[in-house]
Design a protein around this motif. Structure first.
Motif, mmCIF file in Angstrom:
data_model
loop_
_atom_site.group_PDB
_atom_site.id
_atom_site.type_symbol
_atom_site.label_atom_id
_atom_site.label_comp_id
_atom_site.label_asym_id
_atom_site.label_seq_id
_atom_site.Cartn_x
_atom_site.Cartn_y
_atom_site.Cartn_z
ATOM 1 N N THR A 402 0.820 -1.213 0.000
ATOM 2 C CA THR A 402 0.000 0.000 0.000
ATOM 3 C C THR A 402 0.845 1.249 0.000
ATOM 4 O OG1 THR A 402 -1.656 -1.179 1.289
ATOM 5 C CG2 THR A 402 -1.852 1.203 1.179
ATOM 6 N N GLN B 246 -13.592 -5.464 -8.688
ATOM 7 C CA GLN B 246 -12.505 -4.882 -7.903
ATOM 8 C C GLN B 246 -11.392 -5.907 -7.665
ATOM 9 O OE1 GLN B 246 -15.667 -4.416 -7.364
ATOM 10 N NE2 GLN B 246 -15.975 -2.220 -7.169
ATOM 11 N N TYR B 247 -11.803 -7.143 -7.388
ATOM 12 C CA TYR B 247 -10.821 -8.174 -7.102
ATOM 13 C C TYR B 247 -9.922 -8.417 -8.306
ATOM 14 C CZ TYR B 247 -9.005 -12.807 -5.950
ATOM 15 O OH TYR B 247 -8.193 -13.873 -5.725
ATOM 16 N N HIS B 250 -7.445 -5.655 -8.801
ATOM 17 C CA HIS B 250 -6.354 -5.687 -7.837
ATOM 18 C C HIS B 250 -5.371 -6.792 -8.196
ATOM 19 C CE1 HIS B 250 -4.183 -5.430 -4.115
ATOM 20 N NE2 HIS B 250 -4.466 -6.671 -3.812
ATOM 21 N N ARG B 256 -5.084 -1.457 -3.835
ATOM 22 C CA ARG B 256 -6.290 -2.008 -3.224
ATOM 23 C C ARG B 256 -7.115 -0.949 -2.519
ATOM 24 N NH1 ARG B 256 -6.235 -6.328 1.672
ATOM 25 N NH2 ARG B 256 -8.261 -5.691 2.452
ATOM 26 N N ASP B 260 -11.196 -0.789 -2.190
ATOM 27 C CA ASP B 260 -11.348 -1.853 -1.205
ATOM 28 C C ASP B 260 -12.778 -1.909 -0.689
ATOM 29 O OD1 ASP B 260 -10.024 -2.567 2.078
ATOM 30 O OD2 ASP B 260 -10.475 -3.913 0.420
ATOM 31 N N MET B 264 -14.605 -7.123 -0.599
ATOM 32 C CA MET B 264 -13.218 -7.474 -0.834
ATOM 33 C C MET B 264 -12.451 -7.482 0.478
ATOM 34 S SD MET B 264 -10.958 -6.366 -4.006
ATOM 35 C CE MET B 264 -9.921 -4.997 -3.639
ATOM 36 N N ASN B 265 -12.787 -6.549 1.357
ATOM 37 C CA ASN B 265 -12.131 -6.499 2.652
ATOM 38 C C ASN B 265 -12.455 -7.756 3.444
ATOM 39 O OD1 ASN B 265 -10.748 -5.621 4.885
ATOM 40 N ND2 ASN B 265 -11.683 -3.611 4.916
#
Lengths: 432, 308, 301
Positions: A402, B246-247, B250, B256, B260, B264-265
């Motif tokens: 990140t 989204q997955y 990423h 992410r 996120d 997904m989280n």
């Protein structure tokens, strides 16, 4: 009346799974089934399938079911299976993903006799020093290495010459060199990179980038393990370097382009250097034998910063075979026998798959010494150390990812990213 | 039993039949929906980790943690923001534009062209999400079609719009893909609703001197309300549950944090990091959010129902 | 709505332009997938995108049998790679078959169970009817990720892991299916049901012989949607299918976009091949799909 029926149904549904149990029996020559989960690798698969066939011929009561998944998915699948108490009999993952199984008591100690050793010390002594550290707890050994790998820099000589550089002399020795050489090697169309010089192996920050921080004097954790992300100056310098590398800096590369190592084998004049391991050689041979045989590639050591305070090369990581401690004794024994049989072919793994099983025997063999550029890898092995494999390693890696992406892709200031990283990582450590 | 015979009536018999018809489904949902969510609730009250054998009851600690700490850098607050942004940014344009498209299509001269457009718009929905993601990752690659397209539109060349890089662009990219995929489906739903309005009403309106615009606002839209509500709720729920877009992005290298979404989280916290207790708590929270928003939408729409 | 008649107005032209723009947006990626599946990967990412596959970019293809021999590339090479995969075994067909079996079973069961339940909820009054309906609707709000692990545990204790049962049974019926059927059946004229009862038909026979055959459009729509949802399912087969021959198509596709190699051409070819069954199903049954009068016309009497 209806409500009662519905409620009974609900309660039944709640209880039913609890009532389903499995039974286990122990019997010497009873049929044994081994569920073997591993990650995909075309070259290794050929060897494995052969060894398994040979093994089942000599052990007719054993059935082996192999399940192969991609490396990333395998981590999650093994974890889910164990969470449901349905873990495979034997599996291999990278040590930083495997360590939690040891600390939670889910994997069994080596059945030394079945594996052909006399005891734990015998195992440890068969391997090069420190190689089994990650799987040894309280003097007991819980896994045998399928591979111990480190990454160095592969280089395409043709691309270098195309840019007017001499690969033998001008290869990058420092990270600053890397920047300068990439500038010369790059071809752009507008902002878009058509050919890159080098690009990082994004995603594997613990293995590939933490050493950069260590070179600058920082560390992942303090000596006593209480403080996370140590060495403010080093971390900020590292993040600034990455920021400069990316689209918001000199635009030399980015995580959003196709990974360098995936392009390297094709020899398509779109990448000059990538970070990968000895196994890549087998893959080049498989994917593009003309390129392999032409000798137009070479391997050079992991660079270090000009003002590095420590000389640290990329970390090495290992995959270890482990056996589920919930399996019954007979199955466990058969599993260790299979593992040890497969691992007795160290040289074949080395030559055909390019993975190193760090037995003392293998590392001293002629075969190893004759692998192209194995001396570079050996040198980097000596300069490096094992990847961090302790608790929450996946989460720490995600945090580093990140912060790197924040400075590279989102224009976040390195100091801010560092502070965010430190706070989050500290929180993770404090929870342990 | 004698009593039962006396009160035995056709209605009771029918009631029993009706209930028994619903029984198979009830049984199914009990095992495969109710039990798991109840299980998830109980797990959310523990500190269960995937690989550990035992876990302890910790009450609502997971919930408190989620609202106060950063969950390894991927806080629940951020996920809520990401999910909310995505939902609002996607479902509102989807509902509005699909309504506009449906209305336009209904006015076309030839029924065949109407069918053709519906088919064409729906085609992306036919693709599996994995396929869609694979295509769009290539389209959004810096060297891919979308950059070229955007460059042509804005009369530049070589400018990288950073589809998967820049925070806002990344979120916009996921919205574009989702919109692309589901717009056709909602167009069809609206056309079904529009077709249910008897043409006689329109004829009456024209006779009364109403023009297209007024007819639309005063007659079509109010009559369409049940469909609009249905479509809105479905679109909203679907957006709240989004995961694969989204997955996939990423996995393809994008950051992410900006995307996120809660699902997904939950996935990463539970399946990747093995923190089952905490992931279950997040799931329960999402479940409750969805219940609330749906109830809210229903309540708002119950006011002024129109009949004809 | 009033259709356009008479002279073409400016408004009508604007409408057409808008419709066509959206059309382009919708169809371009699909056309891209189609053209890219014939191209060499180098051409796919070349700038500008040249739309027409050309032999200019062709590079020889290495066979995956370990001998390192190369063969010249043809327009069909990508498809060959897609079908034969990396190990030269045609697992693609098996995966395709698995997806078909699972999707068809689930859509049939969803239609049958959903219609039965929807009928019970729509046409019968019993105590707790609203409660049952609400409870089933609530399941639509359960995100799959939330119940993934408990579901996995249920499935493995029922010994269904790595089998067709494990892939099909957790998806036998969806709340959405029940909802659709109920909404449709609410408007089913009760007179027919009462008449049949007077005629002496049993309740189940009424459902089977009267109600069900008259629901064709909804059944078709529901069947197609359920099929599609199952065809698309990625997470569940990922957990449940362990052996290669139990995997489904989405898993096969993700294999192509994985760690070791990126062959965009083969990826697009796989994507195209995997979409063909859905395209066929969709286009042949499209009349059930499309909104419009068709839905209400097919009711007998």
């Amino acid at each position: 009346m209806k409500k009662i029926v519905v409620s009974i149904l609900l309660i039944l549904a709640l209880i039913a799974p609890l009532l389903a149990t499995g039974t286990q029996e122990v019997d010497e020559n009873a049929p044994v089934t081994i569920e073997f989960w591993t990650h995909e690798d075309a070259n290794r698969q050929k060897l494995e399938d052969r060894y398994i066939e040979e093994f089942t011929k000599t052990h007719p009561n054993v059935t082996v079911n192999v399940t192969r998944q991609s490396a990333n998915k395998l981590i999650e699948l093994v974890q889910s299976a164990f969470a449901a108490n349905q873990g495979p009999t034997m599996f291999n993952l990278s040590i930083e993903d495997e360590y939690q199984y040891i600390s939670a008591g889910r994997v069994a100690q080596i059945d030394y006799e079945a594996a052909g050793y006399s005891d734990a010390k015998d195992v440890i002594n068969s391997y090069a020093p420190k190689m089994l550290e990650g799987v040894t707890l309280d003097g007991k050994v819980y896994g045998l290495p399928l591979e111990l790998t480190n990454w160095s820099i592969f280089l395409n000589k043709k691309v270098f010459r195309d840019a007017g550089l001499d690969p033998e002399k001008d290869y990058p020795k420092t990270w600053e060199d890397m920047v300068e050489i990439s500038r010369k090697l790059i071809i752009r169309e507008g902002d878009i990179l058509v050919r890159r010089g080098y690009d990082f192996r994004y995603g594997y920050y613990l293995v590939n980038n933490v050493p950069m921080v260590e070179q600058l004097g920082g560390a992942l954790f303090s000596e006593d393990g209480k403080e996370a992300i140590v060495g403010e100056k080093a971390w900020i310098e590292f993040l600034t370097f990455m920021k400069n590398w990316g689209p918001n800096g000199e635009n030399l590369g980015s995580p959003t382009y196709t990974a360098a190592r995936k392009l390297f084998n094709k020899d398509n004049n779109d990448i000059a250097m990538c970070t990968t391991g000895l196994y890549q050689e087998a893959r080049i041979l498989n994917d593009n034998p003309d390129f392999y045989n032409s000798g137009e590639w070479m391997v050079v050591p992991y660079p270090k910063f000009k003002n590095a305070v420590k000389d640290v090369a990329g970390c090495y990581y290992g995959h270890f075979y482990m056996v589920n401690s919930d399996a019954d004794k007979a199955t466990q024994k058969a599993a260790w026998q299979l593992i040890s049989y497969m691992l007795s072919h160290g040289e074949e793994y080395l030559v055909n798959v390019g993975i190193i099983q760090p037995t003392i025997e293998l590392l001293n063999s002629e075969t190893y010494k004759n692998m192209p550029y194995s001396d570079v890898f050996t040198g980097d092995f000596a300069r490096g150390h094992i990847v961090y494999y302790g608790a929450a390693s996946a989460e720490i890696q995600a945090l580093i990812r990140t912060s790197v992406e924040a400075v590279m892709l989102q224009g976040v200031d390195p100091k801010q990213a560092y502070l965010q990283l430190k706070t989050s990582a500290q929180e993770l450590i404090d929870e342990q | 039993m004698k009593n039962k015979n006396k009160t035995f009536s056709i209605e009771r018999k029918q009631a029993r039949w009706g209930f028994s018809f619903t029984l198979p489904c009830l049984l199914f949902f009990s095992v495969f929906s109710f039990y798991p969510i109840v299980n998830a609730f109980f797990t959310s009250l523990t500190n269960r980790m995937a690989v550990q054998r035992t876990s302890e009851f910790i009450g609502f600690d997971n919930y408190i943690y989620l609202f106060t700490k950063s969950n390894g850098g991927f806080s629940l607050m951020n996920s809520m923001r990401a999910t909310l942004t995505f939902t609002i940014g996607t479902f509102i344009p989807m509902v509005v534009i699909s309504l506009i498209l449906a209305v336009f299509l209904m006015q076309l001269r030839h029924p065949k062209s109407k069918q053709f457009f519906q088919l064409a718009y729906y085609t992306p929905a036919v693709l599996s999400s994995v396929v869609a993601a694979a295509i769009w990752l290539i389209l959004f690659d810096p060297r891919g079609l979308f950059n070229q397209f955007a460059n042509t539109l804005t009369f530049q060349s070589g400018h990288d719009f950073l589809w998967l890089v820049n925070n806002e662009m990344l979120q916009a990219s996921t919205m574009i893909v989702y919109f692309w995929k589901y717009i056709g489906y909602f167009v069809i739903l609206f056309i079904t609703g529009l077709a249910a309005i008897p043409p006689a009403i329109y004829e009456a309106a024209t006779v009364d001197g109403s023009n297209r615009w007024k007819t639309f606002w005063r007659i079509t839209l109010p009559l369409l309300k049940p469909t609009v509500v249905l479509v809105s709720i479905m679109a909203m729920l679907q957006c709240l549950k989004t995961f694969s877009t989204q997955y996939m992005f990423h996995q393809g290298g994008a950051a992410r944090q900006p995307i996120d979404v809660i699902t997904m989280n939950i996935y990463f916290t539970g399946i990747r990091n093995g923190r089952l207790g905490r992931a279950s708590a997040m799931s329960i929270i999402l479940f409750i959010i969805m219940l609330i928003l749906t109830y809210f939408q229903f309540a708002v729409s119950k006011s002024d129902d129109v009949e004809y | 709505m009033n259709k356009f008649i008479g002279k073409h107005t400016v408004g009508e032209i604007i409408i057409w332009i808008f419709l066509i723009l959206v059309l382009l947006f919708t169809l371009t990626p699909i056309i891209f997938m189609f053209t890219a599946s014939f191209m060499d990967p180098r051409q796919i990412l070349s700038m500008p995108y040249s739309w027409i596959p050309s032999t200019k970019f062709f590079t020889p293809v290495t066979l995956n049998d370990g001998t390192g021999t190369t063969i010249p590339r043809t327009f069909l090479t990508n498809f060959h790679k897609a079908i034969y995969g990396n190990n030269n075994n045609v697992i693609f067909l098996r995966n395709l078959l698995n997806s078909l079996i699972v999707a068809i079973s689930c859509s049939v069961s969803t239609v049958l169970l959903g219609s039965l339940c929807g009928y019970g909820l729509a046409k019968f009054r019993f105590k707790g009817r609203t409660f049952v309906f609400m409870a089933i609707m609530a399941t639509m709000m359960i995100p799959f990720e939330a119940i993934m692990i408990p579901l996995y545990m249920v499935t493995s204790s029922l010994k269904m892991i790595d089998s067709y049962r494990g892939l099909i049974i957790p998806f036998l019926v969806s709340a959405f299916g029940v909802f659709q059927m109920r909404q449709y059946l609410l408007t089913f004229p009760s007179e027919y049901l009462d008449a049949s009862r007077v005629d002496g038909l049993g309740e189940f026979k009424i459902y089977w012989k009267i109600v069900l055959p008259n629901c064709t459009p909804v059944i078709a729509t529901l069947g197609i949607l359920s099929f599609r949802n199952q065809w698309d399912n990625l997470l569940w087969p990922l957990l449940v299918s362990q052996r290669e021959k139990m995997k489904t198509i989405p898993l096969y596709i993700t294999k192509f976009s994985e760690e070791k190699q990126t062959d965009e051409g083969a990826l697009m070819a796989v994507a195209l091949l995997a979409s063909i069954p859905m395209f066929i199903l969709f286009f042949t049954l499209s009349r059930y799909f499309l909104g419009g009068a068709a839905v209400y016309e097919s009711r007998k009497g």
